[in-house]
Design an enzyme around this catalytic site. Sequence first.
Site, PDB file in Angstrom:
ATOM      1  N   SER A  71      45.274  44.090  45.882  1.00 15.11           N
ATOM      2  CA  SER A  71      44.480  45.081  45.154  1.00 15.11           C
ATOM      3  C   SER A  71      44.819  46.518  45.523  1.00 15.11           C
ATOM      4  O   SER A  71      44.473  47.437  44.782  1.00 15.11           O
ATOM      5  CB  SER A  71      42.983  44.835  45.393  1.00 15.11           C
ATOM      6  OG  SER A  71      42.633  45.132  46.732  1.00 15.11           O
ATOM      7  N   LYS A 106      39.577  49.784  50.022  1.00 15.21           N
ATOM      8  CA  LYS A 106      39.742  50.474  48.736  1.00 15.21           C
ATOM      9  C   LYS A 106      39.957  51.961  48.998  1.00 15.21           C
ATOM     10  O   LYS A 106      39.825  52.445  50.120  1.00 15.21           O
ATOM     11  CB  LYS A 106      38.491  50.297  47.847  1.00 15.21           C
ATOM     12  CG  LYS A 106      38.114  48.865  47.540  1.00 15.21           C
ATOM     13  CD  LYS A 106      39.122  48.136  46.674  1.00 15.21           C
ATOM     14  CE  LYS A 106      38.712  46.683  46.425  1.00 15.21           C
ATOM     15  NZ  LYS A 106      39.759  45.928  45.695  1.00 15.21           N
TER      16      LYS A 106
END
Length: 265
Positions: A65, A136
């Site tokens: 990701s 993230k």
Amino acid sequence: MDTEAQHTERDSSSPPLTGPEEESRSARFPRRSWRGAVVLAVVCVTVVLLVSHFVTQPFLIPSGSMEPTLRVGDRVLVDKLAYRSGSVPRRGDVVVFDGTGSFVQEAPRENPVTGLLRGAAAAVGLAEPAETDFVKRVIGVGGDHVVCCDRGGRIEVNGRAVDEPYVYPGDAPSRVPFDIVVPEDTLWVMGDHRDNSRDSRDHLGEPGGGVVPVERVVGRVRWIAFPPGRWSALRPTHVFDGVRSPAGAVQAPGGGQGRRGDGHG
């Protein structure tokens, strides 16, 4: 005289004693050495765990990701002191956080013993992190108005379009629209591989609203430590330097503050 001399010579050349006393003495030294090795190992493990818990923690990247910035199998070092003493995450920072209550509503239950072992292994980067831990990039901080997208397909933060060179080649900044004002003391976070990341966009309709409380941030990713060919420091991005906060202040160089439609990561 000759007899005494011969006796003395014979005694000096005789082999060493091998009786019970000598065997007992020789048996004691390996045992002491073994105990010392165990004590040293325990001390080393304790120091490593303390450093991992309070200062710098290795973190195994389990998914793609965050590609191309971070790849599957990378071991990164998370600076747990980055946001102490009043410092807070900024736009552009790559952070590790506990997603309980935002990305995951409750931590999965597991056997206490296996959980302890897995946690210890994860703390030194030998096992995948807990299912509640995520990595993230911070796109918006408290008070920011984050929108996707402008006419050029770029994300806007407080009315300013942002060019994001770290986004995975071929991905759009987001393939679905969103419009959110980030609540105070929370973060809007997204993966760099936008087409392969479940992030704040995917949790807006859930309890927590998709934003991450600042208090849940574990630390900032500073370095890629393994494999050797990937060793490097994560340099701060400057793409948010010109973004003004709602109060009119501009973020200091080197860092990174809604409503929305459905999302896909």
